[in-house]
Scaffold this motif. Structure first.
Motif, PDB file in Angstrom:
ATOM      1  N   MET A   1     -13.662  17.303 -17.099  1.00 29.72           N
ATOM      2  CA  MET A   1     -12.398  17.912 -16.686  1.00 29.72           C
ATOM      3  C   MET A   1     -12.099  17.616 -15.211  1.00 29.72           C
ATOM      4  O   MET A   1     -10.955  17.375 -14.826  1.00 29.72           O
ATOM      5  CB  MET A   1     -12.429  19.421 -16.926  1.00 29.72           C
ATOM      6  CG  MET A   1     -12.577  19.830 -18.375  1.00 29.72           C
ATOM      7  SD  MET A   1     -11.176  19.304 -19.379  1.00 29.72           S
ATOM      8  CE  MET A   1     -11.661  19.936 -20.990  1.00 29.72           C
ATOM      9  N   ALA A   2     -13.136  17.649 -14.396  1.00 30.12           N
ATOM     10  CA  ALA A   2     -12.961  17.363 -12.968  1.00 30.12           C
ATOM     11  C   ALA A   2     -12.481  15.933 -12.760  1.00 30.12           C
ATOM     12  O   ALA A   2     -11.594  15.669 -11.934  1.00 30.12           O
ATOM     13  CB  ALA A   2     -14.275  17.593 -12.227  1.00 30.12           C
ATOM     14  N   TYR A   3     -13.068  15.002 -13.512  1.00 31.34           N
ATOM     15  CA  TYR A   3     -12.666  13.598 -13.412  1.00 31.34           C
ATOM     16  C   TYR A   3     -11.190  13.423 -13.785  1.00 31.34           C
ATOM     17  O   TYR A   3     -10.423  12.757 -13.071  1.00 31.34           O
ATOM     18  CB  TYR A   3     -13.551  12.749 -14.327  1.00 31.34           C
ATOM     19  CG  TYR A   3     -13.098  11.313 -14.451  1.00 31.34           C
ATOM     20  CD1 TYR A   3     -13.347  10.395 -13.438  1.00 31.34           C
ATOM     21  CD2 TYR A   3     -12.398  10.886 -15.589  1.00 31.34           C
ATOM     22  CE1 TYR A   3     -12.917   9.076 -13.547  1.00 31.34           C
ATOM     23  CE2 TYR A   3     -11.971   9.572 -15.707  1.00 31.34           C
ATOM     24  CZ  TYR A   3     -12.238   8.673 -14.686  1.00 31.34           C
ATOM     25  OH  TYR A   3     -11.806   7.375 -14.799  1.00 31.34           O
ATOM     26  N   GLU A   4     -10.783  14.024 -14.899  1.00 35.34           N
ATOM     27  CA  GLU A   4      -9.386  13.922 -15.338  1.00 35.34           C
ATOM     28  C   GLU A   4      -8.438  14.543 -14.318  1.00 35.34           C
ATOM     29  O   GLU A   4      -7.330  14.039 -14.082  1.00 35.34           O
ATOM     30  CB  GLU A   4      -9.218  14.604 -16.701  1.00 35.34           C
ATOM     31  CG  GLU A   4      -9.921  13.912 -17.850  1.00 35.34           C
ATOM     32  CD  GLU A   4      -9.344  12.531 -18.141  1.00 35.34           C
ATOM     33  OE1 GLU A   4      -8.145  12.313 -17.850  1.00 35.34           O
ATOM     34  OE2 GLU A   4     -10.084  11.664 -18.638  1.00 35.34           O
ATOM     35  N   THR A   5      -8.880  15.624 -13.716  1.00 34.87           N
ATOM     36  CA  THR A   5      -8.061  16.306 -12.707  1.00 34.87           C
ATOM     37  C   THR A   5      -7.834  15.413 -11.490  1.00 34.87           C
ATOM     38  O   THR A   5      -6.718  15.313 -10.967  1.00 34.87           O
ATOM     39  CB  THR A   5      -8.743  17.621 -12.275  1.00 34.87           C
ATOM     40  OG1 THR A   5      -8.875  18.476 -13.413  1.00 34.87           O
ATOM     41  CG2 THR A   5      -7.926  18.341 -11.211  1.00 34.87           C
ATOM     42  N   ILE A   6      -8.877  14.752 -11.034  1.00 35.18           N
ATOM     43  CA  ILE A   6      -8.773  13.871  -9.868  1.00 35.18           C
ATOM     44  C   ILE A   6      -7.894  12.654 -10.173  1.00 35.18           C
ATOM     45  O   ILE A   6      -7.054  12.258  -9.353  1.00 35.18           O
ATOM     46  CB  ILE A   6     -10.177  13.432  -9.408  1.00 35.18           C
ATOM     47  CG1 ILE A   6     -10.943  14.640  -8.825  1.00 35.18           C
ATOM     48  CG2 ILE A   6     -10.084  12.321  -8.361  1.00 35.18           C
ATOM     49  CD1 ILE A   6     -12.387  14.347  -8.485  1.00 35.18           C
ATOM     50  N   ILE A   7      -8.057  12.061 -11.353  1.00 31.93           N
ATOM     51  CA  ILE A   7      -7.260  10.900 -11.738  1.00 31.93           C
ATOM     52  C   ILE A   7      -5.775  11.256 -11.793  1.00 31.93           C
ATOM     53  O   ILE A   7      -4.916  10.519 -11.268  1.00 31.93           O
ATOM     54  CB  ILE A   7      -7.718  10.340 -13.105  1.00 31.93           C
ATOM     55  CG1 ILE A   7      -9.141   9.756 -12.985  1.00 31.93           C
ATOM     56  CG2 ILE A   7      -6.749   9.293 -13.608  1.00 31.93           C
ATOM     57  CD1 ILE A   7      -9.257   8.618 -12.000  1.00 31.93           C
ATOM     58  N   GLU A   8      -5.465  12.410 -12.403  1.00 28.29           N
ATOM     59  CA  GLU A   8      -4.065  12.824 -12.499  1.00 28.29           C
ATOM     60  C   GLU A   8      -3.501  13.126 -11.112  1.00 28.29           C
ATOM     61  O   GLU A   8      -2.337  12.824 -10.822  1.00 28.29           O
ATOM     62  CB  GLU A   8      -3.961  14.053 -13.396  1.00 28.29           C
ATOM     63  CG  GLU A   8      -2.542  14.418 -13.799  1.00 28.29           C
ATOM     64  CD  GLU A   8      -1.889  13.367 -14.678  1.00 28.29           C
ATOM     65  OE1 GLU A   8      -0.637  13.283 -14.658  1.00 28.29           O
ATOM     66  OE2 GLU A   8      -2.613  12.628 -15.376  1.00 28.29           O
TER      67      GLU A   8
END
Length: 331
Positions: free
Chosen positions: A95-102
């Protein structure tokens, strides 16, 4: 199946409350993101989904870790909680990875979101709910540490006693601390973007929230990796050493180990006693010391063995008793 539901009753309550609260918050934020397209809201939605899933895992893991030892697993299931937490943090990491990418996409290609009022209302409600969960978790930390405090102590004093909290309670506290801070950050970003037109701030807030999530992932992973291997609780070693040394019939301590087993502690000690004691007297003393150690916080398993006093001092590690532990129980 009946045993499973019985075990669930003994699960970590703060993690269950947090999981249910974050499920509601995730749904609320997800609906708000669907209607507004706000990137900061997306980050908060991912954060709440990760927290809810993680905390459900924690609750189930803490319950199953209390299962009684079996012939196949004679050492019990205490470390199961550490293993579950190691798996749970992977969810938060994704979830953290997706948050940073977005967030990066929003910074490089800013898009104006709609539904400003909806975003503000949802974030304010989420912050209030997250603060409530954080307060409950802080209160549980103080309870597990045996510390009393005023009305604000769960949000202030609890930080100093986190090391004495159970792994599940500590995880809930850390996650909701980050969730509350992330909610405030997202709210500020939404307000700035709306009133100044600086849309990239929402992406920056999303990246910051993702990095805070990664901090929780890293810390929880390291702590539970040590727990899964078997880590010594140095404070409780000193605590129990004081307890044994203060007993009149204990002459010396040859060996003392206090190993963390999930939410519980396994204690193994070998003490020297008066060689003139009879077998009956030694047996009574062994039962007394075992009961005394078992009465201490989080101790679930004790093995006490004896040796005759040889006149030499073996235990030289006794230090000042830390204030963070409750008073010695001598009943």
């Amino acid at each position: 199946m009946a045993e499973f539901f019985t075990l669930l009753k003994g699960g970590n309550k703060p993690s269950l409350y947090a999981a249910l609260t974050n499920t509601f918050i995730a749904i609320m934020k997800g609906v708000a993101f669907f209607f507004t397209g706000n990137v900061a809201m997306f980050a908060e939605t991912m954060h709440s989904i990760g927290d809810a899933a993680n905390q459900f895992f924690v609750f189930i893991g803490s319950a199953l870790s209390k299962k009684a030892p079996t012939s196949r697993f004679p050492n019990g299931f205490g470390r199961l909680l550490n293993i579950v937490l190691l798996g749970a943090v992977l969810i938060v990491g994704i979830m953290a990875y997706e948050t940073i990418i977005e967030g990066w996409h929003q910074m490089t290609h800013p898009i104006e979101a709609e539904g400003f009022i909806i975003s503000v209302i949802v974030l304010i409600i989420a912050i209030i709910l997250e603060t409530f969960v954080l307060y409950k978790a802080g209160k549980e930390i103080l309870h597990e540490a045996g510390v009393k405090g005023g009305a604000l102590a769960p949000l202030t004093t609890s930080f100093a006693h986190m090391d004495r909290a159970k792994p599940a309670t500590k995880l809930v506290f850390m996650e909701d601390l980050v969730a509350t801070a992330g909610g405030v950050l997202a709210l500020v970003a939404v307000l700035i973007a709306h009133y100044t037109g600086f849309l990239a701030i929402e992406g920056a807030a999303s990246i910051a929230i993702g990095l805070m999530m990664f901090y929780v992932v890293t810390r929880v992973f390291l702590e539970n990796a040590r727990g899964a291997i078997g880590e010594t609780d140095e404070q409780m070693v000193n605590h129990i050493a004081h307890l044994l040394s203060d007993h009149a019939d204990v002459r010396d301590i040859q060996k003392l180990e206090v190993i963390k087993e999930g939410e519980f502690l396994h204690v193994e000690t070998k003490v020297e006693i008066d060689p003139t004691l009879t077998v009956v007297e030694a047996d009574k003393l062994q039962d007394l010391l075992a009961a005394l150690i078992l009465s201490q916080p989080s101790v679930n398993d004790v093995l006490v063995s004896f040796d005759a006093d040889d006149g030499q001092t073996h235990w030289k590690h006794l230090s000042t008793r830390p204030d963070s532990l409750p008073p010695l129980k001598t009943n």
